[in-house]
Design a protein around this motif. Sequence first.
Motif, short mmCIF file in Angstrom:
data_model
loop_
_atom_site.label_atom_id
_atom_site.label_comp_id
_atom_site.label_asym_id
_atom_site.label_seq_id
_atom_site.Cartn_x
_atom_site.Cartn_y
_atom_site.Cartn_z
N GLY A 182 0.75 -1.24 0.00
CA GLY A 182 0.00 0.00 0.00
C GLY A 182 0.79 1.29 0.00
N HIS A 183 2.09 1.25 0.31
CA HIS A 183 2.79 2.52 0.53
C HIS A 183 2.89 3.35 -0.74
N ARG A 184 2.93 2.71 -1.91
CA ARG A 184 3.02 3.48 -3.16
C ARG A 184 1.70 4.13 -3.52
N LYS A 185 0.65 3.72 -2.86
CA LYS A 185 -0.66 4.32 -3.08
C LYS A 185 -1.06 5.25 -1.93
N GLY A 186 -0.09 5.69 -1.18
CA GLY A 186 -0.36 6.67 -0.14
C GLY A 186 -0.96 6.11 1.13
N ILE A 187 -0.87 4.78 1.31
CA ILE A 187 -1.41 4.17 2.51
C ILE A 187 -0.27 3.87 3.47
N ARG A 188 -0.39 4.37 4.69
CA ARG A 188 0.62 4.14 5.71
C ARG A 188 0.02 3.28 6.82
N VAL A 189 0.69 2.17 7.10
CA VAL A 189 0.19 1.19 8.05
C VAL A 189 1.15 1.09 9.22
#
Length: 308
Positions: A182-189
């Motif tokens: 997800g990080h390349r799609k602006g999602i931070r977990v």
Amino acid sequence: MTIRFDGRVAIVTGAGVGLGRSHALGLAARGAKVVVNDLGVATDGTGSSDAAKQVVHEIREAGGHAIANGANVANADQVQAMVDEAIAEFGHVDILVNNAGILRDKTFAKMHLDDFQSVLDVHLMGSVNCTHALWRHMIEREYGRIVFTTSASGMYGNFGQANYGAAKSAMLGLMNVLHQEGHRKGIRVNMLAPTAATRMTEALLPPAVLPLLAPETITPGLLALVSEDAPAKMILGAGGGCFAETKIYETEGVALPDDDMTPEAVMANMARIRDPQGQQEMPGAFDQTNKYIRKAADLRGISLDQKD
């Protein structure tokens, strides 16, 4: 820097009391619209969603925007309906705080497998259900902040909590994979590892320390993890206003030659294998694989730069 959540929409599970309530109020106080989810507020998960409605009332009384939802996070259909309701009400969802949990504490020898499964269903699958229901939505919008609630019981162990510890440690693998996807799609977990005086821990802690570990001493860390400039793939320990990062490191280890690749050799080298000197963090699974390939090839004089 001032952290605000104006225009953001958050879902907080298990938000009727304790940590979840504190997180919901904290998000709302800084401008977020909040879906306050809770099925029941007893430690075994029973009760009603009335507590969630009370939190909504508090948020609205303070001028905020919130709705209550009584979905059982262990039920994927109910979770999807909750997400659909949130999007219908507010237009989108930006933040997910997976906080809902139950306890079924017993020693492993005395624990019924139904109780083991119940804890996994709420803590682990509840987090999976909520995250999965929102994942495509966040991918499409190219923005998302997701927090899993882990525990020292999962990272370090705690007597009588094999089910709880297993569920909480599973959050690590989930976070690591979702970070990569997800990080390349602006999602931070991220993961929050709280130590708080709540309905789930108050019987386990000395009364004198309870005021030190109020949920409100945890929530600032949660708000940081779901902020615009949040870190990613972080385990944030929090309690009593204290904050620290937990990391997993791998030692440098040893490479055994072909003629001595035996369990006896492993035992003979155990001190070197466990030596923390030169330990490092592994960004991903194949980083470990590549490390082992490099060490094995170096020992055998194999050049990895050779091409067929």
